[in-house]
Structures are given as structure tokens and as C-alpha cells.
Design a protein around this motif. Structure first.
Motif, short mmCIF file in Angstrom:
data_model
loop_
_atom_site.label_atom_id
_atom_site.label_comp_id
_atom_site.label_asym_id
_atom_site.label_seq_id
_atom_site.Cartn_x
_atom_site.Cartn_y
_atom_site.Cartn_z
N GLY A 178 0.82 -1.20 0.00
CA GLY A 178 0.00 0.00 0.00
C GLY A 178 0.86 1.25 0.00
N GLN A 179 0.45 2.25 -0.76
CA GLN A 179 1.19 3.52 -0.83
C GLN A 179 0.21 4.68 -0.72
OE1 GLN A 179 3.36 3.19 -4.56
NE2 GLN A 179 5.14 2.34 -3.51
N PHE A 180 0.56 5.65 0.11
CA PHE A 180 -0.27 6.84 0.25
C PHE A 180 0.59 7.97 0.80
CE2 PHE A 180 -0.64 4.39 4.14
CZ PHE A 180 -0.44 5.33 5.14
N GLU A 181 0.05 9.18 0.71
CA GLU A 181 0.76 10.35 1.20
C GLU A 181 -0.08 11.05 2.27
OE1 GLU A 181 1.96 12.92 -1.99
OE2 GLU A 181 2.40 11.23 -3.31
N SER A 182 0.62 11.71 3.18
CA SER A 182 -0.05 12.47 4.23
C SER A 182 0.81 13.65 4.63
CB SER A 182 -0.31 11.58 5.46
OG SER A 182 -0.84 12.35 6.53
N THR A 183 0.17 14.74 4.99
CA THR A 183 0.90 15.91 5.46
C THR A 183 1.30 15.76 6.92
OG1 THR A 183 -1.20 16.99 6.03
CG2 THR A 183 -0.30 17.43 3.83
N LEU A 184 0.82 14.70 7.59
CA LEU A 184 1.11 14.48 9.01
C LEU A 184 2.18 13.41 9.16
CD1 LEU A 184 0.12 15.28 11.91
CD2 LEU A 184 -1.36 13.25 11.79
N HIS A 185 3.14 13.64 10.05
CA HIS A 185 4.13 12.61 10.36
C HIS A 185 3.45 11.49 11.15
CE1 HIS A 185 7.46 15.09 8.99
NE2 HIS A 185 6.95 16.11 9.68
N LEU A 186 3.84 10.26 10.88
CA LEU A 186 3.29 9.13 11.61
C LEU A 186 3.93 9.06 12.99
CD1 LEU A 186 1.50 6.60 11.60
CD2 LEU A 186 3.47 5.32 10.72
N GLN B 142 6.40 11.08 4.86
CA GLN B 142 5.11 11.66 4.45
C GLN B 142 4.56 10.95 3.21
OE1 GLN B 142 6.21 15.95 4.46
NE2 GLN B 142 4.61 16.14 6.01
N ALA B 143 5.42 10.28 2.46
CA ALA B 143 4.99 9.37 1.40
C ALA B 143 5.26 7.96 1.92
CB ALA B 143 5.74 9.64 0.11
N PHE B 144 4.19 7.22 2.24
CA PHE B 144 4.33 5.97 2.98
C PHE B 144 4.13 4.75 2.08
CE2 PHE B 144 2.85 9.19 5.96
CZ PHE B 144 3.77 9.05 6.99
N THR B 145 4.90 3.72 2.38
CA THR B 145 4.72 2.40 1.77
C THR B 145 4.51 1.40 2.89
OG1 THR B 145 6.14 2.95 -0.12
CG2 THR B 145 5.72 0.61 0.31
N VAL B 146 3.42 0.64 2.80
CA VAL B 146 3.08 -0.35 3.83
C VAL B 146 3.24 -1.74 3.25
CG1 VAL B 146 1.29 -1.18 5.41
CG2 VAL B 146 1.43 1.25 4.85
N SER B 147 4.02 -2.59 3.90
CA SER B 147 4.23 -3.95 3.39
C SER B 147 4.36 -4.91 4.56
CB SER B 147 5.49 -4.01 2.53
OG SER B 147 6.63 -3.63 3.27
N THR B 148 4.08 -6.18 4.30
CA THR B 148 4.24 -7.22 5.32
C THR B 148 4.29 -8.57 4.64
OG1 THR B 148 3.30 -8.21 7.31
CG2 THR B 148 1.74 -7.43 5.69
N ASP B 149 5.13 -9.43 5.17
CA ASP B 149 5.14 -10.82 4.70
C ASP B 149 4.07 -11.62 5.43
OD1 ASP B 149 7.33 -10.30 3.01
OD2 ASP B 149 8.71 -10.52 4.70
#
Length: 734
Positions: free
Chosen positions: A489-497, A516-523
Motif C-alpha cells: 500500500g502507498q499513500f501520502e499524508s501531510t502528518l508525520h506518523l 510523508q509518502a508511505f509504503t506499507v508492506s508485510t510478509d
């Protein structure tokens, strides 16, 4: 024959037992009909007249039947065909004919056999009410009040008579619902017929057991409650099972399959499987009781609770606060989606978190509590949740909705999400936009409000910037949604995680890359053992108490110092606060002990960026400014979501009411250092405002009483205990 002008005219009850007699007695006492009774037992008719259940005894002849406006068949279901055959020659097409039998397919079949097809004026019905007693002497005019009555109209039923049947049941106090015949018989086979079959069979088996005398002698309340219905009329229930044979066998087969699985779990010593069944059963039973209570009593009135605070000279000690509420929601959900068992310590299991935990249990997740704030969660995997028996109720918890919605969007079963109170009128436009970005099948009520209805969908990876103002909840929703797509999954946000949130997801094997441009991954999502850091709201409240009360020194354990806590501490340092970190950072969340003491405070300022990032804590910081020397300024408040501004308005009213000084100036919140005298403070039912008012009251010259605190105590049920440990003098009263 009397021609009554009462609302329902002449009503004939055929079969003057407990159900028929109760119906007659209710109508008669209300003066809604002239009541006639027909029964093969002459003694029941005599008793019916002498006890005031009916007005007149009657026969099933032309003189009686042709003058009836309504005929109610309250005979055993196997006698329906015989009764219908007897009255068929005399029934007018304008006479409503209905029944109270607990099976509908056999009754309709009897009508078809007698008439060729069920006539338009024959409309079956069934009250979900009864007792083990029988006969006209058991008649109870209140029997149907706040119970359901199921009407099973046929495609060609007369609409005028159908409306009259609805009004008739409502007149005796029933809640009327409609259902088709086949569905009714399968539902009742599961909810009513099977329990009676089990009760009869169990009592018969134990009565013929080798130790039957001792079994009955030492049986406790559970045996009595479970087998109570075995005292019902055997003839009636024999007829029910013969009449509803197919639906009963289908339900019985389902039960015997599950019983065989339970037997095997006992043979194998499989405690987890047994616990899972018991947990899901308890959840379903609790849901049933809630529905029953609502139907019987209506929604309970919430009792208002107040907290009085006496002037306190100082607080001191070493305190470990319960875990962060927002992390508790996320930890429970991730543990449920994991493969394997997770052990979570210092979890906040109160307030909104209970809503999330109950929703997971309703979907088959075993969550075992084994100590204060400690749970063991048996993960079911991303696709292992089960369809709940009822809509998921998030009550008034927006956090539960934000975090459960993406999980529900990724499941293989349809599910509805409902809420209560103010949440029902809250639009969730940005959450829905996020879900639809991933092609989730979700339908909402008007204006993007609850309820939501999810149906299975093949989710696609997110793209672009998250909708609306950046928020931690929406970012977590995006991360959870990304777990149900085949690609990263990839998305952008103006807020820091927040670093704590990032650390929590990483503990379960979820990698989140980017700032701020995030990539979400998991095995794979794997079980984890975690000890959560102290809740930030409670930690800040405790820290501010120590800062504003002279002579105070406090040590808070398990405080995470990164993320928003760093921003908060920078603001406190600007105001002159004194604190020090002790020990080395520990665990996944890098927690330490924080020592803080009283300090003379000076005015400070919040930038628009700080006001937004710290929006959940603005009320507490505003109280701090009340006790700071000079004039503090908070900018950017009008740009916050409306409910944050509402909280500030309530806070302003309270502070000014007891002698403080807060005002708006061109969109900036101006707070003048001016310790108030004390008095009554109304939190308007908001838990964050109530917490801020308690802080305010702690240093009021004359103390104060904070009213409408019930939601605060729901979120922090041990608040009085925490205050006692800290040394704050307060008392809770309703």
C-alpha cells in the motif's frame, strides 16, 4: 348475536388456553372488542366467562362464524386443518382469520388443503411470548406487552385486513414484525423449538440415568434454568416438532455437528477451542440480553455523576498509569489479525477500547483477560474473522469506527456497522473517501453518516494523498486497509506518523517506510508480546497537576518520550516546567520514568501547527495557562474540527464562570493568568473537558465541583483511585 361497535368488533378465540385466553383478556379489559370463546373443553369456557376472560361461550356454527369480525385460531397446530374445515362454510370474506401457532408452513398447508388456496383474509401470525402454564386460568392480559408478534402475510393477503392485524397485535402491547413463512419456521426452529427439544431430551436422559436421584437432588440453579421449558405442554410440542420437521432437523444437525466438535475438543484437551466457543457464545448471549433489555425497558437513562475537588497542597509519589488508549485499540486489532497468540500488557480495557474488544469478540476472536490490563489474544489471521450475529455497534466511539472499518472492508462476509448518540449524526466523509479509494464496497446513510453496510470486495492499493485534514486515526485506517490488498500500500499524508504507532505496527511484522509518502508492506502478521506505554492524556494530566500544585514531586513510569510527547514537553518547557528523564529507554516504545515537580509558570504560546498537532490536549494546556503569569496565546483554534472548538467554548464558559479570564481576539485564544476562586463547573458531558476542569479545580482557592462526569469515568473508571494515589482530594457522587 351481539353486533359490537367496539374498535375490533366481535372477536372469536378458538382454543381458550393460555395464549388465546391472554389475547381475549387483554382486548376485553381495554374494551376493544366483544369476546367469544370456543373450546372442546366445556369447563374452560365456563371458567373463561366466570373469570372475565371472555364475554360469551360459542360454538363453531353458522350463527357464530358469520357474525365474527376477527377469528383467532389458538388451537394446537395439528388441529388447524380440522378447525378450518369446520368453519369454512360460514366465513365471510371480510372476516380476518389468523392464528397464533409457532409453525407457519404447516398452518398455510392446512389452509391450502381446506380452501384450495389460502384465502386473502387468512393471515398467519405468531406471538413470541408464553409460559409453561396452560389453560384459561393462566390467562395474563399483559403477556404480549413488549414482546414480538411475527406476522407472515402471503403474497395475496388482503392489505386492509393485514393492516387490521398489525393494529390488533399492537393493541395488546406487542411489537409487530413481518416475515415470510419459510424464514419464520427456520428462525423459530433454532430459537425456540431446538431449546425445547434439548430440554426435554436432557431431562429424560438424566431421569433414566443410573444416578438419577442424586442428579436431581444436587442439581443447582443452572440445571433449573436450562430445563425450565421441559415443563411445557408435551402435546403442543409434539405437534410442533411434527409440523416443523424439516426446519427442526436442519437446526438439530447443525447443533449436533458443533456438539461433536466440542466433544473432540474435550478429548484432545484443546482448551483454546473450548474457550473460543465459550467466548463467542457469551458474546451472542450478551447481545440477546441487551436486545431483550432494550425491548423490555427501553434505553436506560444515564445517571449524571459529579466530582468534587478540595484544595490540595501537593501531590507526590510514584505512579504507573494504564496504557495509551489509542495504542490499545490498535494493539487489539493487530493481535486479532495476527497468526498466533499475542500477549498485551498495560492495555486500557475501559471506555472506547471495550467497544473495539467486544466487536472483535463478536467476530470470533478469543481475548482472554488474565490480570489487570493484561490480555492474551488468539489471532485468527487477516481473513479469519467470522460474520457477527448482529450489526457491529461502535456506540459513541469514533476511534473504534475508524480502525474497524478498514478491517471489515477486507472481510469475506457482509456486515453492518451502527452507532449511538452523537456518533449517528457525525459525517465520516473522509473515512468513506479513504475506503472508496481502495474500491471497498461500503454504503452509508445520508450525509455520510452511520450506519455503514459493507459487502465483500477485492480491495485495490491506495493511491494519492489521504482525504481531508491529516489525522492519526485516518493514517492508521490507511495502514490497516493496506493489509488487505495484494500489493504494497502507498499513500501520502501531510502528518508525520507517530513513532509509537509505527513501533506498534512493526511489532506485528508490518513495515511502514517513509515520512510523508508511505509504503506499507508485510510478509505475515505475527503475534507479539507488548507492554504499552502510559496513556498520554492521563500522563499529561498527572504532570500538569504536579506542575501547578506547590510542593509537588511526581514520578511517572512507562512514559514514551518521542512523538507528540516531545512536542508537549517543549511547550511545557516554554512555560517554565521542570522535569527530568530517569533510566534508560526500555522496550519497543522506548519508555522511561519521568520526574516532574512544581514550577512557577510564565505565559506561553501555541502556533497554529502546534495547536493542530496537540488538539487533543489543548483543553489541558489552556488550564495550565490559567495558572501561568502573564497572557498566553493559542493560535489556530478556529481551524480545528468543530468539536474541538466546541470543547474550548465549554472550557471558556467554565473558567470565566468561576473567576478566570479567557477570551477570543481575532481568532486567537487569549488566556490571562488569573487563579479562579472556585465553584460549579459543567463539563457538558465531554470527558476531555471534565478532565481539564478537574485540573482547574485542583488549585482553585475554594475547590470546585465538576458536573456531568459520567463519560470521563467510563473512560477512566479508576480515576478516583489514581487521584488517591497522587494525593488529590476528590470524591465522586451522583
Amino acid at each position: 348475536m351481539q353486533d359490537s361497535k367496539k374498535e375490533f368488533g366481535n372477536v372469536l378465540i378458538v382454543g381458550l388456553g393460555m395464549i388465546g385466553g391472554s389475547f381475549a383478556k387483554s382486548l376485553k379489559q381495554q374494551g376493544l372488542a366483544t369476546l367469544y370463546g370456543a373450546d372442546r373443553r366445556a369447563g374452560e369456557l365456563t371458567l373463561g366467562v366466570s373469570t372475565g376472560v371472555i364475554d360469551h361461550p360459542a360454538q363453531l356454527d353458522e350463527a357464530t362464524i358469520s357474525n365474527m369480525d376477527i377469528i383467532i385460531l389458538a388451537t394446537p397446530v395439528r388441529a388447524m386443518e380440522s378447525v378450518l374445515s369446520e368453519i369454512k362454510p360460514f366465513i365471510k370474506s371480510t372476516t380476518l382469520v389468523t392464528d397464533v401457532g409457532s409453525t407457519k408452513g404447516s398452518v398455510v398447508a392446512a389452509a391450502v388443503k381446506v380452501f384450495g388456496e389460502a384465502p386473502a383474509n387468512f393471515i398467519p401470525g405468531h406471538p413470541i411470548a408464553g409460559a409453561e402454564k396452560s389453560g384459561v386460568l393462566a390467562a395474563n392480559p399483559n403477556l404480549f406487552e413488549k414482546h414480538m408478534a411475527i406476522i407472515t402475510p402471503l403474497p395475496y393477503s388482503d392489505p386492509k385486513l393485514l393492516d387490521r392485524l398489525h393494529r390488533l397485535w399492537r393493541a395488546v402491547g406487542a411489537e409487530v414484525v413481518s416475515m415470510d413463512v419459510d424464514h419464520h419456521d427456520h428462525v423459530l426452529a433454532a430459537s425456540s423449538h431446538l431449546p425445547h427439544l434439548l430440554a426435554y431430551t436432557l431431562v429424560d436422559a438424566l431421569a433414566n440415568a443410573e444416578r438419577s436421584q442424586d442428579i436431581f437432588r444436587f442439581a443447582a440453579g443452572g440445571f433449573r434454568d436450562f430445563t425450565r421449558i421441559a415443563s411445557s405442554d408435551p402435546v403442543m410440542w409434539r405437534d410442533v416438532f411434527l409440523a416443523n420437521k424439516d426446519a427442526t432437523l436442519t437446526t438439530l444437525d447443525l447443533f449436533t455437528d458443533r456438539l461433536a466438535e466440542m466433544r473432540q475438543a474435550i478429548v484432545d484437551g484443546d482448551g483454546a477451542s473450548m474457550y473460543g466457543v465459550f467466548t463467542r457464545a457469551k458474546s451472542a448471549r450478551d447481545h440477546f440480553l441487551r436486545l431483550l433489555e432494550q425491548r423490555t425497558l427501553g434505553k436506560p437513562q444515564e445517571k449524571q455523576v459529579s466530582i468534587s475537588v478540595s484544595p490540595a497542597s501537593a501531590i507526590h509519589g510514584e505512579v504507573k498509569l494504564i496504557g495509551d488508549k489509542s495504542l490499545s485499540h490498535r494493539a487489539l486489532i493487530m493481535a486479532a489479525l495476527a497468526e498466533g497468540v499475542s500477549e498485551l500488557g498495560n492495555i486500557d480495557l475501559a471506555g472506547d477500547v471495550k467497544v473495539t474488544m467486544q466487536a472483535l469478540r463478536d467476530m470470533g476472536v478469543v481475548i482472554e483477560e488474565f490480570g489487570y490490563g493484561s490480555v492474551r489474544v488468539y489471532g485468527v489471521g487477516r481473513k479469519g474473522l467470522r460474520a457477527p450475529i448482529a450489526p457491529i455497534n461502535v456506540h459513541n466511539s469514533a476511534t473504534s469506527l475508524y480502525l474497524l472499518a478498514p478491517v471489515l472492508a477486507g472481510q469475506a462476509f457482509p456486515v453492518e456497522v451502527v452507532g449511538e448518540d452523537s456518533l449517528l449524526n457525525t459525517p465520516f466523509t473522509h473515512l468513506l473517501a479513504l475506503l472508496k479509494n481502495a474500491q471497498a464496497n461500503v454504503v452509508s446513510a445520508a450525509a455520510d453518516c452511520l450506519p455503514f453496510k459493507f459487502t465483500p470486495a477485492q480491495l485495490l492499493p491506495l493511491s494519492g494523498v489521504l482525504p481531508g485534514p491529516a489525522s492519526s486515526r485516518l493514517m492508521s485506517s490507511a495502514i490497516l486497509l493496506s493489509l488487505f490488498v495484494e500489493q504494497d500500500g502507498q499513500f501520502e499524508s501531510t502528518l508525520h506518523l507517530d513513532q509509537q504507532v509505527r513501533a506498534l505496527f512493526a511489532s506485528f511484522g508490518v513495515r511502514i517506510e517513509g515520512d510523508q509518502a508511505f509504503t506499507v508492506s508485510t510478509d505475515a502478521i505475527t503475534g507479539a508480546s507488548l507492554e504499552l506505554p502510559a496513556d498520554m492524556q492521563q500522563a499529561l494530566w498527572s504532570v500538569l497537576l504536579a506542575i501547578i500544585l506547590p510542593g509537588s514531586t511526581l514520578q511517572l513510569e512507562s512514559v514514551a518520550r518521542h512523538g507528540r510527547m516531545n512536542v508537549l514537553l517543549e511547550v511545557l518547557q516554554q512555560a517554565g516546567a521542570k522535569f527530568v528523564w530517569l533510566g534508560e529507554p526500555l522496550g519497543v516504545f522506548k519508555t522511561q520514568t519521568l520526574r516532574v515537580s512544581f514550577a512557577p509558570l510564565k505565559a506561553f504560546a501555541l502556533t497554529p501547527e502546534q495547536s493542530y498537532e496537540l488538539r487533543e490536549f489543548v483543553s489541558l494546556l489552556a488550564v495550565l495557562a490559567v495558572y501561568a503569569e502573564g497572557e498566553s496565546q493559542f493560535e489556530g483554534i478556529p481551524q480545528l474540527p468543530y468539536f474541538y472548538e466546541d470543547r474550548i467554548t465549554t472550557l471558556m464558559d467554565g473558567v470565566n464562570h468561576i473567576g478566570g479570564a479567557i477570551e477570543w481576539q481575532a481568532g486567537t485564544l487569549i488566556i490571562k493568568g488569573c487563579p479562579p476562586q472556585g465553584g460549579d463547573l459543567d463539563s457538558a458531558g465531554n470527558e476531555l473537558v471534565a478532565m481539564a476542569f478537574l485540573l482547574l479545580a485542583a488549585r482553585c482557592r475554594n475547590g470546585a465541583t465538576v458536573r456531568d462526569c459520567q463519560k470521563l469515568l467510563a473512560q477512566i473508571p479508576n480515576l478516583e483511585e489514581i487521584a488517591t494515589v497522587l494525593g488529590l482530594k476528590c470524591s465522586v457522587h451522583s
